[in-house]
Design a protein around this motif. Structure first.
Motif, PDB file in Angstrom:
ATOM      1  N   GLN A 189       0.836  -1.166   0.042  1.00  0.00           N
ATOM      2  CA  GLN A 189      -0.001   0.058  -0.013  1.00  0.00           C
ATOM      3  C   GLN A 189       0.803   1.178  -0.059  1.00  0.00           C
ATOM      4  OE1 GLN A 189      -2.790  -0.292   3.297  1.00  0.00           O
ATOM      5  NE2 GLN A 189      -3.886  -1.883   2.628  1.00  0.00           N
ATOM      6  N   TYR A 190       1.982   1.165   0.586  1.00  0.00           N
ATOM      7  CA  TYR A 190       2.892   2.414   0.721  1.00  0.00           C
ATOM      8  C   TYR A 190       4.367   2.059   0.111  1.00  0.00           C
ATOM      9  CZ  TYR A 190      -0.948   3.500   3.991  1.00  0.00           C
ATOM     10  OH  TYR A 190      -1.985   3.769   4.761  1.00  0.00           O
ATOM     11  N   ASP A 191       4.893   3.243  -0.306  1.00  0.00           N
ATOM     12  CA  ASP A 191       6.457   3.270  -0.703  1.00  0.00           C
ATOM     13  C   ASP A 191       7.267   3.349   0.334  1.00  0.00           C
ATOM     14  OD1 ASP A 191       8.876   3.869  -1.943  1.00  0.00           O
ATOM     15  OD2 ASP A 191       8.102   5.402  -3.380  1.00  0.00           O
ATOM     16  N   PHE A 192       7.970   2.379   0.698  1.00  0.00           N
ATOM     17  CA  PHE A 192       8.782   2.457   2.024  1.00  0.00           C
ATOM     18  C   PHE A 192       9.690   3.422   1.842  1.00  0.00           C
ATOM     19  CE2 PHE A 192      11.207  -1.062  -0.096  1.00  0.00           C
ATOM     20  CZ  PHE A 192      12.399  -0.605  -0.007  1.00  0.00           C
ATOM     21  N   GLU A 194       9.369   6.372   0.872  1.00  0.00           N
ATOM     22  CA  GLU A 194       8.796   7.714   1.316  1.00  0.00           C
ATOM     23  C   GLU A 194       8.437   7.648   2.864  1.00  0.00           C
ATOM     24  OE1 GLU A 194       5.310   8.465  -1.195  1.00  0.00           O
ATOM     25  OE2 GLU A 194       6.363   8.652  -2.972  1.00  0.00           O
ATOM     26  N   GLU A 195       8.002   6.513   3.174  1.00  0.00           N
ATOM     27  CA  GLU A 195       7.463   6.283   4.647  1.00  0.00           C
ATOM     28  C   GLU A 195       8.725   6.438   5.570  1.00  0.00           C
ATOM     29  OE1 GLU A 195       4.326   6.061   5.723  1.00  0.00           O
ATOM     30  OE2 GLU A 195       4.012   6.482   3.757  1.00  0.00           O
ATOM     31  N   ILE A 196       9.979   5.880   5.297  1.00  0.00           N
ATOM     32  CA  ILE A 196      10.931   6.008   5.933  1.00  0.00           C
ATOM     33  C   ILE A 196      11.590   7.595   6.029  1.00  0.00           C
ATOM     34  CG2 ILE A 196      13.507   5.507   6.162  1.00  0.00           C
ATOM     35  CD1 ILE A 196      11.702   3.242   7.243  1.00  0.00           C
ATOM     36  N   SER A 197      11.404   8.263   5.126  1.00  0.00           N
ATOM     37  CA  SER A 197      11.749   9.413   4.821  1.00  0.00           C
ATOM     38  C   SER A 197      10.931  10.348   5.812  1.00  0.00           C
ATOM     39  CB  SER A 197      11.452  10.141   3.390  1.00  0.00           C
ATOM     40  OG  SER A 197      11.939  11.489   3.448  1.00  0.00           O
ATOM     41  N   LEU A 198       9.726   9.911   6.003  1.00  0.00           N
ATOM     42  CA  LEU A 198       8.562  10.663   6.885  1.00  0.00           C
ATOM     43  C   LEU A 198       8.991  10.347   8.314  1.00  0.00           C
ATOM     44  CD1 LEU A 198       5.306  10.312   4.822  1.00  0.00           C
ATOM     45  CD2 LEU A 198       6.567  12.511   5.295  1.00  0.00           C
ATOM     46  N   LEU A 199       9.299   8.966   8.793  1.00  0.00           N
ATOM     47  CA  LEU A 199       9.593   8.586   9.863  1.00  0.00           C
ATOM     48  C   LEU A 199      10.560   9.050  10.466  1.00  0.00           C
ATOM     49  CD1 LEU A 199       8.311   5.136   9.341  1.00  0.00           C
ATOM     50  CD2 LEU A 199       7.198   6.419  10.955  1.00  0.00           C
ATOM     51  N   THR A 200      11.575   9.527   9.683  1.00  0.00           N
ATOM     52  CA  THR A 200      13.184   9.718  10.224  1.00  0.00           C
ATOM     53  C   THR A 200      13.606  11.381   9.641  1.00  0.00           C
ATOM     54  OG1 THR A 200      14.074   9.286   8.024  1.00  0.00           O
ATOM     55  CG2 THR A 200      13.847   7.514   9.736  1.00  0.00           C
ATOM     56  N   GLU A 201      12.319  12.005   9.377  1.00  0.00           N
ATOM     57  CA  GLU A 201      12.396  13.361   9.070  1.00  0.00           C
ATOM     58  C   GLU A 201      13.678  13.844   8.136  1.00  0.00           C
ATOM     59  OE1 GLU A 201      12.899  15.310  13.043  1.00  0.00           O
ATOM     60  OE2 GLU A 201      10.736  15.099  13.314  1.00  0.00           O
ATOM     61  N   ASN A 202      13.644  12.668   7.127  1.00  0.00           N
ATOM     62  CA  ASN A 202      14.492  13.044   5.953  1.00  0.00           C
ATOM     63  C   ASN A 202      15.788  12.509   6.518  1.00  0.00           C
ATOM     64  OD1 ASN A 202      12.595  13.984   3.997  1.00  0.00           O
ATOM     65  ND2 ASN A 202      12.926  15.995   5.086  1.00  0.00           N
ATOM     66  N   LYS A 203      16.065  11.970   7.492  1.00  0.00           N
ATOM     67  CA  LYS A 203      17.565  11.575   7.962  1.00  0.00           C
ATOM     68  C   LYS A 203      17.898  10.317   7.475  1.00  0.00           C
ATOM     69  CE  LYS A 203      17.343  14.334  12.129  1.00  0.00           C
ATOM     70  NZ  LYS A 203      17.269  14.477  13.846  1.00  0.00           N
ATOM     71  N   GLY A 204      16.902   9.226   7.156  1.00  0.00           N
ATOM     72  CA  GLY A 204      17.239   7.999   6.771  1.00  0.00           C
ATOM     73  C   GLY A 204      17.579   7.070   8.416  1.00  0.00           C
ATOM     74  N   ARG A 219      16.609   1.241  -3.625  1.00  0.00           N
ATOM     75  CA  ARG A 219      15.732   1.783  -2.934  1.00  0.00           C
ATOM     76  C   ARG A 219      16.231   1.764  -1.415  1.00  0.00           C
ATOM     77  NH1 ARG A 219      10.296  -1.170  -3.754  1.00  0.00           N
ATOM     78  NH2 ARG A 219       8.978   0.622  -2.682  1.00  0.00           N
ATOM     79  N   ASN A 220      16.869   0.919  -1.046  1.00  0.00           N
ATOM     80  CA  ASN A 220      17.699   0.809   0.338  1.00  0.00           C
ATOM     81  C   ASN A 220      18.679   1.772   0.541  1.00  0.00           C
ATOM     82  OD1 ASN A 220      16.158  -1.405   1.559  1.00  0.00           O
ATOM     83  ND2 ASN A 220      17.766  -2.961   0.577  1.00  0.00           N
ATOM     84  N   LEU A 221      19.368   2.207  -0.585  1.00  0.00           N
ATOM     85  CA  LEU A 221      20.277   3.316  -0.493  1.00  0.00           C
ATOM     86  C   LEU A 221      19.523   4.747  -0.362  1.00  0.00           C
ATOM     87  CD1 LEU A 221      22.838   2.207  -3.188  1.00  0.00           C
ATOM     88  CD2 LEU A 221      23.078   2.040  -0.975  1.00  0.00           C
ATOM     89  N   LYS A 222      18.315   4.851  -0.672  1.00  0.00           N
ATOM     90  CA  LYS A 222      17.874   6.149  -0.475  1.00  0.00           C
ATOM     91  C   LYS A 222      17.125   6.047   0.905  1.00  0.00           C
ATOM     92  CE  LYS A 222      15.943   6.444  -5.168  1.00  0.00           C
ATOM     93  NZ  LYS A 222      14.673   6.553  -6.103  1.00  0.00           N
ATOM     94  N   CYS A 223      17.178   4.888   1.730  1.00  0.00           N
ATOM     95  CA  CYS A 223      16.531   4.801   2.821  1.00  0.00           C
ATOM     96  C   CYS A 223      17.731   5.087   3.956  1.00  0.00           C
ATOM     97  CB  CYS A 223      15.899   3.590   3.265  1.00  0.00           C
ATOM     98  SG  CYS A 223      14.187   3.583   2.550  1.00  0.00           S
ATOM     99  N   LEU A 224      18.823   4.940   3.598  1.00  0.00           N
ATOM    100  CA  LEU A 224      20.046   4.997   4.552  1.00  0.00           C
ATOM    101  C   LEU A 224      20.222   6.507   5.004  1.00  0.00           C
ATOM    102  CD1 LEU A 224      22.430   2.126   3.306  1.00  0.00           C
ATOM    103  CD2 LEU A 224      21.141   2.291   5.527  1.00  0.00           C
TER     104      LEU A 224
END
Length: 321
Positions: A189-192, A194-204, A219-224
């Motif tokens: 249902q969600y792009d993880f 984008e959700e990780i960016s929101l949850l971490t205030e863009n810090k990863g 996609r993992n690299l974008k989340c780190l």
């Protein structure tokens, strides 16, 4: 003894001679054996056993010591243990290295203990030995309701990390939250990212434990976060990925991968000692626990594999012998 053999693409009950322990080994009468995705891979010819290992499936067992090889002094006939093995678990009896046998944590059954070795050796080795996860850091676990995922959530929380997970349904996400995860993302249902960016205030996030691979890699690299660590432990979505290397440089990412089965007994014994010291007391106290979805009789190993392949389970699947 009875064993489960791979016959083409099928599993069948067969008989083989009782194995005899070599120096440093014990013979265990198997009470239960954990089912893992590498078993399915080996069954389909995608994960051959290391040289010298049994061709019988099964990487983690619990049972009682029946015989001792030369030089074994820390175990006695009749002791109940769980053990990490390189194969041979789908059987009435199995050889194990004595140094990879651990006592049954107080309060746990043999069935519960059979769900521990492969899972907890893998999680500890990756999160704490390789990634050096520490209190206050953030962890993303893909496949939060897998055996690995449920163990990773509990261990990371026990040692003070914040944990985010992905899972494939709202029910699975809810289970992860009940287990202690700080947030759970339904990846259907969600792009993880984008959700990780929101949850971490863009810090990863500081650490990602990933068993998916393939298109998850970029996609993992974008989340780190900066100085983030990506742990690749399986490749369910494929072994290839196309990535932009620039984020790897700008974030100073550490990328590591590992498998457990082919590592030496000496390396795995170090992990066993860490688990006994750091994790076994948490299991005995009930702070963490193995999550078992279903058990099957040994002769129904094929049905257990079907359940695992369906990904409908939450936690571990165990065969009772």
């Amino acid at each position: 003894m009875r064993v489960i053999e791979v016959a083409g693409d099928a599993l069948k009950v067969a008989e083989r001679p009782l194995p005899v322990p070599n120096a440093g080994q014990v013979l265990l009468k198997v009470a239960a054996v954990g089912v893992n995705r590498p078993d399915l891979m080996q069954r389909h010819g995608l994960y051959p056993p290391p040289a010298g290992a049994s061709d019988i499936l099964g990487l983690e067992i619990a049972g009682t010591v029946q015989a001792l090889g030369d030089g074994v002094v820390d175990l006695q006939v009749g002791d109940s243990v769980c053990a990490l093995v390189t194969g041979g678990g789908y059987a009435d009896y199995c050889l194990a290295s004595a140094c990879l046998c651990l006592p049954i944590p107080e309060g746990l059954s043999l069935v519960q203990a059979a769900a521990l070795p492969e899972t907890f050796f893998t999680v500890w080795s990756n999160l704490f030995d390789r990634a050096k996860l520490v209190a206050g850091e953030t962890l993303l676990v893909h496949g939060g309701t897998s055996g690995i995922g449920t163990a990773a959530i509990q261990l990371a929380k026990a040692f003070g990390a914040k944990v985010f997970v992905t899972a494939g349904s709202d029910d699975k996400c809810a289970f992860c939250l009940q287990l202690g995860a700080d947030a759970a993302i339904n990846y259907h249902q969600y792009d993880f990212v984008e959700e990780i960016s929101l949850l971490t205030e863009n810090k990863g996030v500081d650490v990602i434990l990933d068993m998916i691979g393939g298109d998850y890699f970029p996609r993992n690299l974008k989340c780190l976060a900066v100085e983030g660590r990506l742990l690749q432990i399986a490749v369910q979505n494929g072994v290839k990925a196309e990535i932009n290397l620039l984020p790897l440089l700008l974030k100073r990412v550490t990328l590591t991968g590992s498998t457990l089965r082919s590592r030496s007994d000496a390396v795995k014994a170090d992990i066993a000692r860490s688990l006994r010291r750091e994790v076994w007391p948490l299991l005995a106290s009930g702070q963490i626990k193995p999550i078992i979805h279903a058990t099957f009789p040994l002769e129904q190993a094929a049905a257990a594999h079907e359940l695992m392949a369906s990904s409908q389970h939450i936690g571990k699947i165990v065969l009772q012998v």
